[in-house]
Design a protein around this motif. Structure first.
Motif, PDB file in Angstrom:
ATOM      1  N   LEU A  98      62.444  33.966  21.439  1.00  9.48           N
ATOM      2  CA  LEU A  98      62.177  33.917  20.004  1.00  9.48           C
ATOM      3  C   LEU A  98      62.220  35.298  19.357  1.00  9.48           C
ATOM      4  N   GLY A  99      62.454  36.324  20.193  1.00 10.36           N
ATOM      5  CA  GLY A  99      62.572  37.681  19.656  1.00 10.36           C
ATOM      6  C   GLY A  99      61.255  38.374  19.447  1.00 10.36           C
ATOM      7  N   ILE A 100      60.207  37.897  20.108  1.00 10.75           N
ATOM      8  CA  ILE A 100      58.871  38.499  19.964  1.00 10.75           C
ATOM      9  C   ILE A 100      58.628  39.400  21.163  1.00 10.75           C
ATOM     10  N   SER A 101      58.522  40.709  20.941  1.00  6.92           N
ATOM     11  CA  SER A 101      58.241  41.671  22.007  1.00  6.92           C
ATOM     12  C   SER A 101      56.925  42.370  21.699  1.00  6.92           C
ATOM     13  N   SER A 102      55.936  42.158  22.553  1.00  3.74           N
ATOM     14  CA  SER A 102      54.613  42.720  22.308  1.00  3.74           C
ATOM     15  C   SER A 102      53.962  43.087  23.632  1.00  3.74           C
ATOM     16  N   ILE A 103      53.395  44.282  23.696  1.00  6.70           N
ATOM     17  CA  ILE A 103      52.658  44.697  24.886  1.00  6.70           C
ATOM     18  C   ILE A 103      51.458  43.798  25.108  1.00  6.70           C
ATOM     19  N   TRP A 104      50.915  43.238  24.013  1.00  6.49           N
ATOM     20  CA  TRP A 104      49.721  42.391  24.144  1.00  6.49           C
ATOM     21  C   TRP A 104      50.062  41.035  24.749  1.00  6.49           C
ATOM     22  N   ALA A 105      51.276  40.557  24.543  1.00  3.40           N
ATOM     23  CA  ALA A 105      51.700  39.329  25.226  1.00  3.40           C
ATOM     24  C   ALA A 105      51.778  39.566  26.729  1.00  3.40           C
ATOM     25  N   LEU A 106      52.247  40.746  27.127  1.00  4.77           N
ATOM     26  CA  LEU A 106      52.281  41.090  28.542  1.00  4.77           C
ATOM     27  C   LEU A 106      50.871  41.166  29.119  1.00  4.77           C
ATOM     28  N   TYR A 107      49.943  41.723  28.345  1.00 11.72           N
ATOM     29  CA  TYR A 107      48.546  41.802  28.786  1.00 11.72           C
ATOM     30  C   TYR A 107      47.981  40.398  29.039  1.00 11.72           C
TER      31      TYR A 107
ATOM     32  N   PRO B 211      55.954  46.248  34.526  1.00 11.05           N
ATOM     33  CA  PRO B 211      55.900  47.619  33.990  1.00 11.05           C
ATOM     34  C   PRO B 211      57.232  48.100  33.425  1.00 11.05           C
ATOM     35  N   LEU B 212      58.362  47.608  33.976  1.00  9.92           N
ATOM     36  CA  LEU B 212      59.655  48.039  33.442  1.00  9.92           C
ATOM     37  C   LEU B 212      59.881  47.514  32.025  1.00  9.92           C
ATOM     38  N   VAL B 213      59.366  46.324  31.733  1.00 10.26           N
ATOM     39  CA  VAL B 213      59.394  45.833  30.353  1.00 10.26           C
ATOM     40  C   VAL B 213      58.407  46.619  29.498  1.00 10.26           C
ATOM     41  N   ALA B 214      57.239  46.913  30.080  1.00 13.60           N
ATOM     42  CA  ALA B 214      56.190  47.599  29.314  1.00 13.60           C
ATOM     43  C   ALA B 214      56.619  48.989  28.859  1.00 13.60           C
ATOM     44  N   ILE B 215      57.336  49.742  29.729  1.00 15.05           N
ATOM     45  CA  ILE B 215      57.707  51.102  29.334  1.00 15.05           C
ATOM     46  C   ILE B 215      58.808  51.096  28.275  1.00 15.05           C
ATOM     47  N   GLN B 216      59.404  49.944  28.012  1.00 14.78           N
ATOM     48  CA  GLN B 216      60.322  49.822  26.876  1.00 14.78           C
ATOM     49  C   GLN B 216      59.557  49.672  25.562  1.00 14.78           C
ATOM     50  N   LEU B 217      58.272  49.311  25.678  1.00 15.45           N
ATOM     51  CA  LEU B 217      57.444  49.090  24.495  1.00 15.45           C
ATOM     52  C   LEU B 217      56.495  50.241  24.218  1.00 15.45           C
TER      53      LEU B 217
ATOM     54  N   PRO C  18      50.281  56.413  28.996  1.00 15.83           N
ATOM     55  CA  PRO C  18      49.734  56.173  30.329  1.00 15.83           C
ATOM     56  C   PRO C  18      48.564  55.189  30.322  1.00 15.83           C
ATOM     57  N   SER C  19      47.738  55.268  29.268  1.00 11.23           N
ATOM     58  CA  SER C  19      46.577  54.371  29.207  1.00 11.23           C
ATOM     59  C   SER C  19      47.001  52.915  29.048  1.00 11.23           C
ATOM     60  N   LEU C  20      48.001  52.659  28.206  1.00  6.17           N
ATOM     61  CA  LEU C  20      48.447  51.278  28.007  1.00  6.17           C
ATOM     62  C   LEU C  20      49.187  50.739  29.226  1.00  6.17           C
ATOM     63  N   ILE C  21      49.963  51.598  29.904  1.00  3.28           N
ATOM     64  CA  ILE C  21      50.657  51.158  31.118  1.00  3.28           C
ATOM     65  C   ILE C  21      49.641  50.845  32.213  1.00  3.28           C
ATOM     66  N   ALA C  22      48.662  51.744  32.398  1.00  2.00           N
ATOM     67  CA  ALA C  22      47.616  51.485  33.384  1.00  2.00           C
ATOM     68  C   ALA C  22      46.802  50.252  33.014  1.00  2.00           C
ATOM     69  N   GLY C  23      46.680  50.003  31.701  1.00  3.97           N
ATOM     70  CA  GLY C  23      45.930  48.840  31.247  1.00  3.97           C
ATOM     71  C   GLY C  23      46.516  47.521  31.711  1.00  3.97           C
ATOM     72  N   LEU C  24      47.834  47.487  31.947  1.00  4.40           N
ATOM     73  CA  LEU C  24      48.450  46.271  32.470  1.00  4.40           C
ATOM     74  C   LEU C  24      47.911  45.939  33.860  1.00  4.40           C
ATOM     75  N   VAL C  25      47.736  46.967  34.693  1.00  9.82           N
ATOM     76  CA  VAL C  25      47.153  46.747  36.018  1.00  9.82           C
ATOM     77  C   VAL C  25      45.703  46.319  35.888  1.00  9.82           C
ATOM     78  N   VAL C  26      44.991  46.906  34.929  1.00  4.86           N
ATOM     79  CA  VAL C  26      43.612  46.485  34.675  1.00  4.86           C
ATOM     80  C   VAL C  26      43.576  45.001  34.332  1.00  4.86           C
ATOM     81  N   ALA C  27      44.465  44.575  33.438  1.00  9.40           N
ATOM     82  CA  ALA C  27      44.496  43.168  33.027  1.00  9.40           C
ATOM     83  C   ALA C  27      44.819  42.251  34.197  1.00  9.40           C
ATOM     84  N   ALA C  28      45.752  42.678  35.068  1.00 11.37           N
ATOM     85  CA  ALA C  28      46.166  41.847  36.199  1.00 11.37           C
ATOM     86  C   ALA C  28      45.097  41.762  37.276  1.00 11.37           C
ATOM     87  N   ARG C  29      44.316  42.843  37.449  1.00  9.31           N
ATOM     88  CA  ARG C  29      43.322  42.885  38.522  1.00  9.31           C
ATOM     89  C   ARG C  29      41.910  42.543  38.065  1.00  9.31           C
TER      90      ARG C  29
END
Length: 406
Positions: free
Chosen positions: A93-102, A29-35, A39-50
């Protein structure tokens, strides 16, 4: 009676594995809030993990009863390490994407379903039945200490050096856990008299849990607790971290706040067996529900880090009390040849609610605000007290003794 060398090797491996979990859980989440600040996208990371607990848990349980449980744990941790190393390569490689985290969060979650189901199923093959409460307590000590005490502040400090450090270190820790588990001798595959399909195996586990009222009730209650706690803690980072948040903490401060619950959990892991005996299991479970409701709902009424730290400490202790009682009871009631499937069905009900809770928390926070969402989830947890008349000491004893046969 000593728990034995095999148990302590398993314990060591579990410690490194959970330390990796703790670092990754904070780094993500600390990387995610840089991107994004959504709230929906941050919560979505927990959805993806669980989400894997909702879609893959039953298959994981069937595999744990078909294949060698230690091998499954080794493969799961190896896959998690490889996934994080791949994410490090992407970042280099310099690629920062919330979808890669998902994507990584989901695949790590799939591996987690296999690892955790096999880990809870292998324990009765390593220690005696009357040692389960003590063995589970010691495991929770190292797991929660590593996952919540050492992992969060370590993750926060690593993030000061950047996302690459935050992901490379847990990958290394998972590889160390693989090495420690490899030293556990023996084979942990259940002998099967008949060859059946995965569907038949899964159905057998479902039927067993359905006909065990105590386990069925505990699974539903744990599911509701996890629903509420996932809703709250998926968004706690937005409540706590940053100059515009209600608490205004740094990443390191956020990790230290979460550490208070780990301290409580660490203490709880050593006294859970004593509390279980002194209070009785029914009263101990009731106390745990009250404590967890405060744990989840406290941010609704205060943003003081010291008050929240105290509540998190007590909540962490009582969460462990709940877990030691319920996990040990499930291991005693369930025949070993069914334990993987019953664990997976139980966790489908208990953990499958977590992505739903995280998504619901994100929506409620968006519509009503963060603190209102925390309050709703705290009250929802407290409402579980209405089910406690089903969990009397007499009913628990009757389900546990004598153990059922297949």
């Amino acid at each position: 009676m000593p728990l034995g060398s095999s148990y302590w090797k398993l314990w060591t491996s579990s410690g490194f594995s959970n330390l990796a979990d703790g670092v990754f859980t904070i780094a993500l989440p600390l990387v995610a809030i840089q991107l994004t600040q959504s709230p929906s996208l941050i919560a979505g990371l927990v959805v993806a993990a669980r989400l894997p607990w909702l879609v893959f848990a039953l298959t994981a349980g069937a595999l744990a009863d078909r294949l060698d449980r230690r091998t499954l744990m080794l493969v799961a941790n190896l896959v998690r390490a490889i996934l994080l190393l791949a994410l490090v390569a992407v970042l280099l490689l310099g690629i920062s994407s919330i979808w890669a985290l998902y994507c990584v969060a989901f695949l790590v979650g799939v591996s987690e379903t296999i690892y955790d189901t096999s880990a809870q199923s292998i324990l009765p093959q390593i220690v005696q039945r009357d040692q389960l409460s003590r063995a589970n307590g010691r495991l929770y000590a190292v797991e929660l200490t590593a996952n919540q005490f050492a992992g969060p502040p370590l993750g926060g400090m690593l993030m000061a050096f950047g996302a690459i450090a935050g992901f490379a270190v847990p990958a290394t820790l998972w590889l160390i856990a693989v090495g420690a588990l490899f030293l556990v001798p023996g084979k942990f595959r259940i002998d099967r008299l008949n060859k059946t399909t995965l569907r038949v195996d899964i159905a057998e586990g479902l039927r067993f849990l359905w006909h065990q009222r105590i386990l069925r009730t505990l699974a539903v209650m744990t599911g509701m607790i996890n629903f509420a706690s996932s809703a709250g803690f998926a968004l706690l980072v937005l409540f706590a971290v940053g100059p515009t948040s209600q608490m205004g903490l740094s990443g390191v401060g956020y990790g230290l706040l979460l550490t208070t619950s780990a301290l409580g959990a660490f203490l709880g892991s050593f006294i859970a067996e004593r509390l279980e005996t002194r209070l009785g299991r029914s009263r101990a479970l009731t106390l745990a529900i009250v404590g967890v409701s405060a744990f989840v709902g406290a941010p609704a009424v205060t943003n003081n880090p010291f008050i929240l730290g105290l509540i998190f400490f007590i909540g962490g202790l009582l969460v462990v009390l709940w877990n030691v009682i319920t996990v040990s009871l499930r291991q005693r009631i369930t025949p070993n040849e069914l334990l993987g499937r019953v664990n997976s069905v139980y966790r489908l009900l208990a953990w499958g609610t977590m992505p739903i809770g995280a998504a619901t928390g994100g929506l409620l926070a968006h519509w009503l605000g963060l603190q209102t969402m925390f309050g709703i989830m705290g009250l929802l947890t407290l409402g579980l007290l209405v089910l406690m008349p089903l969990l009397t000491n007499a009913a628990i004893d009757a389900a546990e003794d004598p153990p059922p046969s297949t």
